[in-house]
Write an enzyme that holds these catalytic residues in place. Sequence first.
Site, PDB file in Angstrom:
ATOM      1  N   HIS A 133       0.730  -0.904  -0.102  1.00 58.60           N
ATOM      2  CA  HIS A 133      -0.114   0.018  -0.095  1.00 58.60           C
ATOM      3  C   HIS A 133       0.654   1.289  -0.049  1.00 58.60           C
ATOM      4  O   HIS A 133       0.388   2.485   0.485  1.00 58.60           O
ATOM      5  CB  HIS A 133      -0.890  -0.111   1.302  1.00 58.60           C
ATOM      6  CG  HIS A 133      -1.746  -1.236   1.561  1.00 58.60           C
ATOM      7  ND1 HIS A 133      -3.021  -1.593   0.846  1.00 58.60           N
ATOM      8  CD2 HIS A 133      -1.139  -2.530   2.071  1.00 58.60           C
ATOM      9  CE1 HIS A 133      -3.231  -2.582   1.271  1.00 58.60           C
ATOM     10  NE2 HIS A 133      -2.520  -3.390   1.749  1.00 58.60           N
ATOM     11  N   SER A 137      13.954  20.187 -18.335  1.00 62.36           N
ATOM     12  CA  SER A 137      12.897  20.908 -18.713  1.00 62.36           C
ATOM     13  C   SER A 137      13.143  22.178 -19.150  1.00 62.36           C
ATOM     14  O   SER A 137      14.449  22.747 -19.227  1.00 62.36           O
ATOM     15  CB  SER A 137      12.330  21.424 -17.091  1.00 62.36           C
ATOM     16  OG  SER A 137      11.527  22.415 -17.204  1.00 62.36           O
ATOM     17  N   LYS A 167      15.839  20.657 -13.167  1.00 65.75           N
ATOM     18  CA  LYS A 167      14.890  18.973 -13.408  1.00 65.75           C
ATOM     19  C   LYS A 167      15.892  18.140 -14.296  1.00 65.75           C
ATOM     20  O   LYS A 167      16.463  18.369 -15.130  1.00 65.75           O
ATOM     21  CB  LYS A 167      13.830  19.594 -14.037  1.00 65.75           C
ATOM     22  CG  LYS A 167      12.809  20.212 -13.285  1.00 65.75           C
ATOM     23  CD  LYS A 167      11.437  19.896 -13.268  1.00 65.75           C
ATOM     24  CE  LYS A 167      11.147  18.512 -12.888  1.00 65.75           C
ATOM     25  NZ  LYS A 167       9.718  18.410 -13.049  1.00 65.75           N
ATOM     26  N   ASN A 183      14.179  14.756 -15.595  1.00 60.56           N
ATOM     27  CA  ASN A 183      12.853  13.791 -15.664  1.00 60.56           C
ATOM     28  C   ASN A 183      12.622  12.694 -16.156  1.00 60.56           C
ATOM     29  O   ASN A 183      13.794  12.407 -17.023  1.00 60.56           O
ATOM     30  CB  ASN A 183      11.756  14.647 -16.626  1.00 60.56           C
ATOM     31  CG  ASN A 183      11.390  15.995 -16.039  1.00 60.56           C
ATOM     32  OD1 ASN A 183      11.608  16.185 -14.834  1.00 60.56           O
ATOM     33  ND2 ASN A 183      11.230  16.869 -16.825  1.00 60.56           N
ATOM     34  N   GLU A 199       8.262   7.530 -18.218  1.00 61.78           N
ATOM     35  CA  GLU A 199       7.127   7.861 -18.513  1.00 61.78           C
ATOM     36  C   GLU A 199       6.344   7.305 -19.981  1.00 61.78           C
ATOM     37  O   GLU A 199       5.302   7.367 -20.061  1.00 61.78           O
ATOM     38  CB  GLU A 199       7.161   9.379 -18.208  1.00 61.78           C
ATOM     39  CG  GLU A 199       7.095   9.786 -17.018  1.00 61.78           C
ATOM     40  CD  GLU A 199       7.455  11.076 -16.918  1.00 61.78           C
ATOM     41  OE1 GLU A 199       6.715  11.726 -15.559  1.00 61.78           O
ATOM     42  OE2 GLU A 199       7.952  11.990 -17.594  1.00 61.78           O
TER      43      GLU A 199
END
Length: 471
Positions: free
Chosen positions: A161, A282, A288, A290, A295
Site C-alpha cells: 500500500h 525541462s 530538473k 525527468n 514515462e
Amino acid sequence: MTKEKGKLWGGRFEGASDEAFRRFDCSFGFDRRLLPYELAVDRAWAGALVAVGVLTAEEQSRIVAALDEIGRRIEAEPEWLDRVEAEDLHGFVEAELVERLGPLGAKLHSGRSRSELIIADLRLFVKQAAADVRRRVVRLVAALTNQAERHFGLPMAGMTHLQHAQPILFSHFLLAHVEAFERDAARLEAVARRADSCPLGAGAFAGSTLPLDRQRLAQELGFARLTANSIDAVGDRDFALEYLFALAALALHLSRLSEDFILLATAEFGYLVLPDAFSTGSSMMPQKKNPDAWELIRGKTGRVTGALVSLMLTVKSLPSGYQRDLQEDKEPLFDAHDQMLAATEIAAGAVAATGVNAERMRQAASDPALLATDAADYLVARGVPFRQAHEIIGALVKEGERRGQAWNELPLDVMRKLSPVFEPDWQRAVTLEAALERRSLAGGTGPAAVRAAIENCRVWLREQSREEDAS
Ligand code: ARG
C-alpha cells in the site's frame, strides 16, 4: 474501362471506382511491410505450380529470378515503394512480375486467393516479430539480473500500500520484475508456435482447385504444420490476438516497472538515480531531470491495450471465413509490435544505466517500524498467541508515537508492562539482518533465497542464449 496497374479484379465491372473509395480500399501503405514474406510465399508457390503442371521448370526459374530482383530493389531502394500506387502488396508484386515477364507474370496467382496469401504473410510476420520482441525481453531480464547481482545484500524498506511494511533485499524487488518478464518471454514463445501453421491451399475459403502438395509448401516456408480447415484458415486471427495479448501483458509489466523506477527516483525516496542517457530536462526549470523514458514506456500501455481491444472488436460478430473487415488487423498489430520492440529495448538500457543510492536505501530500511512483524514473531516464539503478540506490538508502536520515540527504543519496563516475555536481549534478536535472514525459505527475500534466485535467472539466461545460438 482502363485497368489500373496491379489491379487483381475488374473483368465484370463497367464503371471505375469512386476515387475516395479507391483510396479507402488501398492497403499498400501498410501491408507493403509484409513484402519480404509475400516474396518468400510467391517463390514457394511458383514451385508448387510446377508440381501441378501449371508452370514449367523454366517458367518457375524466370518467375523466381524476377521475384529476387524485386526483393533486391526493395532492399536497395526502399523509397521506391513510396512512389508506387497499388491497391495492396499482392497487386504490386503481380504488376511488377507482368512488367518484367509479360503474360507469364500473370500465371503465378493460379489456384490461390489473396485471403490465404495475406494470412500466410501475417503468420510469418508474427513468428518473426514475437521472436524479436522475446529477444529484447531476454535482454531486459539480463539487465535486471545484473543489477540484482551488483547490489546483492542491499536492504530496502519493502512496501505494501506504498507504506513501509517489512525489510527486503533490493535484489528481491528487482527479481520480482524478472519473474513477470520471464512469463512474457514464455508467452511470446507460445505465440510464435501458435502462428506456425501454413494456410496456403485454403484458397478463398473452400480450398484450392489445384491438387497442391500443402505439406511441401509449408516445409519450404518453415511452417511447422498445416491449418486444418480452409474456412477457418482465412477467417482466423487468433494468432494475431494472442500476439497482441502477449504485447499488452508485456506493456503492463513494463508500465509497473516504470512506475517503480519513477517513484524510487523522486526526491522523496531518493533510492535510484536517473541516468542522463535516458532522461530529459525541462525547458523552464533548470534543475530538473525527468524520467521521460520511463514515462513514455508507461504511456505506451494504452495504445497497446487498445490494439488488442481493437482487433477483438473487429473479429467479433464476423461471419465465418474471410471478410474485408479483417484488413483492419494489420495497423494495430504493427503499431503494438513496433512500440513494444522499442520500449523493451529502452527499458533494458535504462535499467542498466540506473544508479543506486545505497546509503539512502539502507537508512530507510533501518526504520524500526519495518521490524514490527518480526517483534511479534519474537513473542510468538516465546509462546504468545500471534493475535495477542500483534496487539502488544501495536500498543508499543502507539506508545512510541505518543512519546515521540521509536517503539523499539522504549524502556524495557514499559515493554514488560505490555508483555513480561520481553528479555533484556530482545533487541539483539529483532534486527534488520535477522529479519532478512529469517526469510530464507524458497521464494523469500532472505539472502540465501535471493542468491539462489539470481542463480536461477543465470541458468534461464544461459538457456536462452543457447537456444538463440541453435536457431
Ligand atoms: N488486403 C486484404 C487484407 O489485408 C487481403 C486481400 C483482400 N482479400 C480479398 N479477398 N478481398 O485482409
